[in-house]
Design a protein around this motif. Structure first.
Motif, PDB file in Angstrom:
ATOM      1  N   HIS A 160      10.977  -6.032   9.062  1.00 50.81           N
ATOM      2  CA  HIS A 160      12.112  -5.180   8.683  1.00 50.81           C
ATOM      3  C   HIS A 160      13.216  -6.026   8.030  1.00 50.81           C
ATOM      4  O   HIS A 160      13.865  -5.582   7.076  1.00 50.81           O
ATOM      5  CB  HIS A 160      12.656  -4.449   9.903  1.00 50.81           C
ATOM      6  CG  HIS A 160      11.829  -3.263  10.304  1.00 50.81           C
ATOM      7  ND1 HIS A 160      11.624  -2.181   9.476  1.00 50.81           N
ATOM      8  CD2 HIS A 160      11.142  -2.990  11.450  1.00 50.81           C
ATOM      9  CE1 HIS A 160      10.864  -1.287  10.093  1.00 50.81           C
ATOM     10  NE2 HIS A 160      10.548  -1.759  11.289  1.00 50.81           N
ATOM     11  N   LYS A 161      13.409  -7.244   8.522  1.00 48.34           N
ATOM     12  CA  LYS A 161      14.411  -8.116   7.911  1.00 48.34           C
ATOM     13  C   LYS A 161      14.022  -8.471   6.483  1.00 48.34           C
ATOM     14  O   LYS A 161      14.855  -8.440   5.566  1.00 48.34           O
ATOM     15  CB  LYS A 161      14.581  -9.391   8.744  1.00 48.34           C
ATOM     16  CG  LYS A 161      15.587 -10.369   8.155  1.00 48.34           C
ATOM     17  CD  LYS A 161      15.760 -11.592   9.054  1.00 48.34           C
ATOM     18  CE  LYS A 161      16.761 -12.569   8.452  1.00 48.34           C
ATOM     19  NZ  LYS A 161      16.962 -13.754   9.324  1.00 48.34           N
TER      20      LYS A 161
ATOM     21  N   ALA B 249       0.826  -1.210   0.000  1.00 47.56           N
ATOM     22  CA  ALA B 249       0.000   0.000   0.000  1.00 47.56           C
ATOM     23  C   ALA B 249       0.858   1.258   0.000  1.00 47.56           C
ATOM     24  O   ALA B 249       0.565   2.234  -0.702  1.00 47.56           O
ATOM     25  CB  ALA B 249      -0.941  -0.006   1.207  1.00 47.56           C
ATOM     26  N   VAL B 250       1.940   1.241   0.780  1.00 49.57           N
ATOM     27  CA  VAL B 250       2.854   2.382   0.821  1.00 49.57           C
ATOM     28  C   VAL B 250       3.538   2.555  -0.535  1.00 49.57           C
ATOM     29  O   VAL B 250       3.655   3.684  -1.043  1.00 49.57           O
ATOM     30  CB  VAL B 250       3.894   2.206   1.944  1.00 49.57           C
ATOM     31  CG1 VAL B 250       5.013   3.243   1.828  1.00 49.57           C
ATOM     32  CG2 VAL B 250       3.214   2.314   3.308  1.00 49.57           C
TER      33      VAL B 250
ATOM     34  N   GLU C  30      13.888   3.287  11.625  1.00 50.69           N
ATOM     35  CA  GLU C  30      14.318   4.642  11.247  1.00 50.69           C
ATOM     36  C   GLU C  30      14.146   4.900   9.750  1.00 50.69           C
ATOM     37  O   GLU C  30      13.944   6.050   9.335  1.00 50.69           O
ATOM     38  CB  GLU C  30      15.784   4.864  11.630  1.00 50.69           C
ATOM     39  CG  GLU C  30      16.058   4.948  13.129  1.00 50.69           C
ATOM     40  CD  GLU C  30      15.903   3.603  13.839  1.00 50.69           C
ATOM     41  OE1 GLU C  30      15.391   3.599  14.989  1.00 50.69           O
ATOM     42  OE2 GLU C  30      16.280   2.564  13.242  1.00 50.69           O
ATOM     43  N   THR C  31      14.222   3.848   8.934  1.00 53.03           N
ATOM     44  CA  THR C  31      14.150   4.047   7.481  1.00 53.03           C
ATOM     45  C   THR C  31      12.765   3.775   6.905  1.00 53.03           C
ATOM     46  O   THR C  31      12.500   4.108   5.750  1.00 53.03           O
ATOM     47  CB  THR C  31      15.170   3.144   6.754  1.00 53.03           C
ATOM     48  OG1 THR C  31      14.886   1.759   7.043  1.00 53.03           O
ATOM     49  CG2 THR C  31      16.590   3.466   7.184  1.00 53.03           C
ATOM     50  N   PHE C  32      11.871   3.155   7.693  1.00 55.94           N
ATOM     51  CA  PHE C  32      10.491   2.948   7.242  1.00 55.94           C
ATOM     52  C   PHE C  32       9.553   3.555   8.269  1.00 55.94           C
ATOM     53  O   PHE C  32       9.593   3.208   9.457  1.00 55.94           O
ATOM     54  CB  PHE C  32      10.183   1.465   7.060  1.00 55.94           C
ATOM     55  CG  PHE C  32       8.774   1.201   6.590  1.00 55.94           C
ATOM     56  CD1 PHE C  32       8.394   1.522   5.291  1.00 55.94           C
ATOM     57  CD2 PHE C  32       7.822   0.665   7.455  1.00 55.94           C
ATOM     58  CE1 PHE C  32       7.097   1.312   4.853  1.00 55.94           C
ATOM     59  CE2 PHE C  32       6.519   0.441   7.023  1.00 55.94           C
ATOM     60  CZ  PHE C  32       6.153   0.766   5.715  1.00 55.94           C
ATOM     61  N   ALA C  33       8.696   4.463   7.817  1.00 57.05           N
ATOM     62  CA  ALA C  33       7.904   5.281   8.740  1.00 57.05           C
ATOM     63  C   ALA C  33       6.633   4.600   9.248  1.00 57.05           C
ATOM     64  O   ALA C  33       5.943   5.153  10.110  1.00 57.05           O
ATOM     65  CB  ALA C  33       7.532   6.605   8.067  1.00 57.05           C
ATOM     66  N   GLY C  34       6.313   3.424   8.741  1.00 56.57           N
ATOM     67  CA  GLY C  34       5.130   2.725   9.216  1.00 56.57           C
ATOM     68  C   GLY C  34       5.302   2.247  10.648  1.00 56.57           C
ATOM     69  O   GLY C  34       6.414   2.133  11.169  1.00 56.57           O
ATOM     70  N   HIS C  35       4.191   1.936  11.306  1.00 59.38           N
ATOM     71  CA  HIS C  35       4.204   1.585  12.722  1.00 59.38           C
ATOM     72  C   HIS C  35       3.739   0.138  12.928  1.00 59.38           C
ATOM     73  O   HIS C  35       2.960  -0.393  12.139  1.00 59.38           O
ATOM     74  CB  HIS C  35       3.295   2.528  13.507  1.00 59.38           C
ATOM     75  CG  HIS C  35       3.509   3.977  13.188  1.00 59.38           C
ATOM     76  ND1 HIS C  35       4.614   4.682  13.606  1.00 59.38           N
ATOM     77  CD2 HIS C  35       2.776   4.841  12.448  1.00 59.38           C
ATOM     78  CE1 HIS C  35       4.547   5.918  13.163  1.00 59.38           C
ATOM     79  NE2 HIS C  35       3.438   6.039  12.451  1.00 59.38           N
ATOM     80  N   PHE C  36       4.211  -0.476  14.005  1.00 59.91           N
ATOM     81  CA  PHE C  36       3.804  -1.835  14.371  1.00 59.91           C
ATOM     82  C   PHE C  36       3.375  -1.824  15.829  1.00 59.91           C
ATOM     83  O   PHE C  36       4.076  -1.288  16.695  1.00 59.91           O
ATOM     84  CB  PHE C  36       4.960  -2.823  14.177  1.00 59.91           C
ATOM     85  CG  PHE C  36       4.607  -4.243  14.570  1.00 59.91           C
ATOM     86  CD1 PHE C  36       3.990  -5.094  13.667  1.00 59.91           C
ATOM     87  CD2 PHE C  36       4.889  -4.714  15.844  1.00 59.91           C
ATOM     88  CE1 PHE C  36       3.653  -6.391  14.024  1.00 59.91           C
ATOM     89  CE2 PHE C  36       4.568  -6.016  16.218  1.00 59.91           C
ATOM     90  CZ  PHE C  36       3.949  -6.858  15.300  1.00 59.91           C
TER      91      PHE C  36
ATOM     92  N   GLY D 126       1.322   4.368  -2.797  1.00 58.79           N
ATOM     93  CA  GLY D 126       0.985   5.759  -2.532  1.00 58.79           C
ATOM     94  C   GLY D 126       0.345   6.089  -1.205  1.00 58.79           C
ATOM     95  O   GLY D 126       0.096   7.262  -0.912  1.00 58.79           O
ATOM     96  N   PHE D 127       0.050   5.090  -0.348  1.00 57.27           N
ATOM     97  CA  PHE D 127      -0.504   5.413   0.969  1.00 57.27           C
ATOM     98  C   PHE D 127       0.629   5.930   1.848  1.00 57.27           C
ATOM     99  O   PHE D 127       1.672   5.272   1.953  1.00 57.27           O
ATOM    100  CB  PHE D 127      -1.141   4.179   1.613  1.00 57.27           C
ATOM    101  CG  PHE D 127      -2.274   4.503   2.548  1.00 57.27           C
ATOM    102  CD1 PHE D 127      -3.591   4.274   2.170  1.00 57.27           C
ATOM    103  CD2 PHE D 127      -2.038   5.073   3.793  1.00 57.27           C
ATOM    104  CE1 PHE D 127      -4.649   4.592   3.016  1.00 57.27           C
ATOM    105  CE2 PHE D 127      -3.081   5.397   4.647  1.00 57.27           C
ATOM    106  CZ  PHE D 127      -4.398   5.157   4.260  1.00 57.27           C
ATOM    107  N   PRO D 128       0.477   7.085   2.495  1.00 55.14           N
ATOM    108  CA  PRO D 128       1.578   7.641   3.298  1.00 55.14           C
ATOM    109  C   PRO D 128       2.028   6.678   4.401  1.00 55.14           C
ATOM    110  O   PRO D 128       1.230   6.263   5.239  1.00 55.14           O
ATOM    111  CB  PRO D 128       0.975   8.917   3.892  1.00 55.14           C
ATOM    112  CG  PRO D 128      -0.120   9.294   2.943  1.00 55.14           C
ATOM    113  CD  PRO D 128      -0.694   7.997   2.464  1.00 55.14           C
ATOM    114  N   ALA D 129       3.298   6.332   4.394  1.00 54.37           N
ATOM    115  CA  ALA D 129       3.816   5.323   5.328  1.00 54.37           C
ATOM    116  C   ALA D 129       3.588   5.719   6.776  1.00 54.37           C
ATOM    117  O   ALA D 129       3.270   4.877   7.625  1.00 54.37           O
ATOM    118  CB  ALA D 129       5.309   5.096   5.077  1.00 54.37           C
ATOM    119  N   GLU D 130       3.719   7.016   7.085  1.00 52.59           N
ATOM    120  CA  GLU D 130       3.601   7.465   8.476  1.00 52.59           C
ATOM    121  C   GLU D 130       2.183   7.307   9.017  1.00 52.59           C
ATOM    122  O   GLU D 130       1.974   7.400  10.233  1.00 52.59           O
ATOM    123  CB  GLU D 130       4.050   8.923   8.605  1.00 52.59           C
ATOM    124  CG  GLU D 130       3.207   9.928   7.860  1.00 52.59           C
ATOM    125  CD  GLU D 130       3.612  10.134   6.407  1.00 52.59           C
ATOM    126  OE1 GLU D 130       3.163  11.131   5.799  1.00 52.59           O
ATOM    127  OE2 GLU D 130       4.394   9.303   5.886  1.00 52.59           O
TER     128      GLU D 130
END
Length: 308
Positions: free
Chosen positions: A145-146, A121-122, A153-159, A125-129
């Motif tokens: 992340h692996k 989705a990101v 720090e390099t991917f703004a999505g949340h878990f 075009g869906f904003p990662a943050e």
């Protein structure tokens, strides 16, 4: 003289929804189930930077082995986590339209596993943050992340780790009819889904509901509905196993066997439109398709619940 007694350790069970698995008694992952379509291969090569097919295969197999140790789901055995499930849904364009046009719109992937659908989705075009993946197993955040060769720090999505049946993670409230009065929470600081109640514009939950009994599916539907934004067009969507008449089915895939409760399109629609939401407040779409996987034929239901 007393002798020390030997105490045998009890194998730790792993929760797979209503099912528990003994990690010492589950099918062994098989490389033969690995396959990539041209679309999947292009996506993972772009995301990981790995352009060689064999190197990509080794990378995915390594991630699969790590994820399967955490929770031996059949979908991990069968590499479903690489299949871009969200894009297969008729509602995918609705989700992406929300992400591109609604300021601050939040996308939640419930039961996200390693977060592949969020990444897709990101990428589209869906904003990662403004994206959040949530799963019962904390380890899936790091494994994601692996897989995609990123860091927090390099991917703004949340878990967010949590049990969706635990009120501390997700409590039941009535669906919102107006905007929440409290300010929008800081997504980076969330440790529970409850501060998101009434604020999530798009919710994805595939291969999630069918892991639970009929009564727990209703509980989860009520809890998820409380997260959905009041704004017309806000949507919940996903895919899970279904039947023409609701009941229990036995999944026999990849050397294992699971007994699961499945809704029919009619009972699924009736649950959301009239029980979870007031009658006529949402539009429910269902598509029951037959899938043949490793010689096992079953019905899979694609669905969406959109606020009117």
């Amino acid at each position: 003289m007393q002798t020390a007694q030997t105490v045998e350790s009890v194998p730790q069970k792993i929760s797979l929804g209503d099912i528990t698995a003994d990690p010492d008694n589950v099918p062994t992952p098989q490389e033969q189930y690995y396959k990539m379509t041209a679309e999947q291969s292009m996506f993972f090569k772009e995301q990981t930077g790995i352009t060689d097919d064999e190197e990509l295969k080794r990378h995915v197999l390594s991630v699969q082995a790590e994820a399967y140790k955490v929770a031996p789901y059949p979908c991990i055995m069968g590499f479903v986590f690489t299949s871009l499930l969200l894009t297969r849904l008729p509602a995918y364009e609705d989700v992406m339209t929300i992400g591109r046009t609604r300021a601050g719109a939040i996308l939640l992937d419930l039961g996200c596993c390693v977060g592949t659908d969020i990444r897709k989705a990101v990428a589209d075009g869906f904003p990662a943050e403004n994206t959040i993946g949530s799963d019962l197993h904390q380890e899936f955040g790091a494994i994601g992340h692996k897989l995609f060769k990123t860091t927090p720090e390099t991917f703004a999505g949340h878990f967010i780790q949590g049990d969706a049946l635990d009120p501390a993670t997700l409590s039941i409230v009535e669906p919102f009819e107006t905007a929440p009065e409290s300010p929008r929470p800081d997504l980076k600081a969330l440790t529970s889904l409850n501060p998101l109640q009434g604020r999530v514009s798009a919710i994805h939950a595939s291969n999630f509901f069918h892991l639970f009994s009929e009564s727990k599916q209703l509980h989860l539907a009520r809890a998820v509905a409380g997260l959905l934004s009041w704004e017309p067009g806000s949507i919940i969507c996903g895919g899970n196993w279904g039947l023409h008449e609701k009941g229990t089915m036995v999944e026999r895939l990849f050397g294992g066997s699971l007994e699961l409760f499945c809704h029919s399109p009619q009972t699924w629609t009736e649950m959301w439109d009239g029980v979870v939401f007031p009658k006529g407040h949402v539009k429910v779409d269902t598509h029951l398709i037959q899938v043949d996987m490793e010689g096992f034929k079953f019905w899979y239901m694609l669905w969406s619940v959109k606020r009117l």
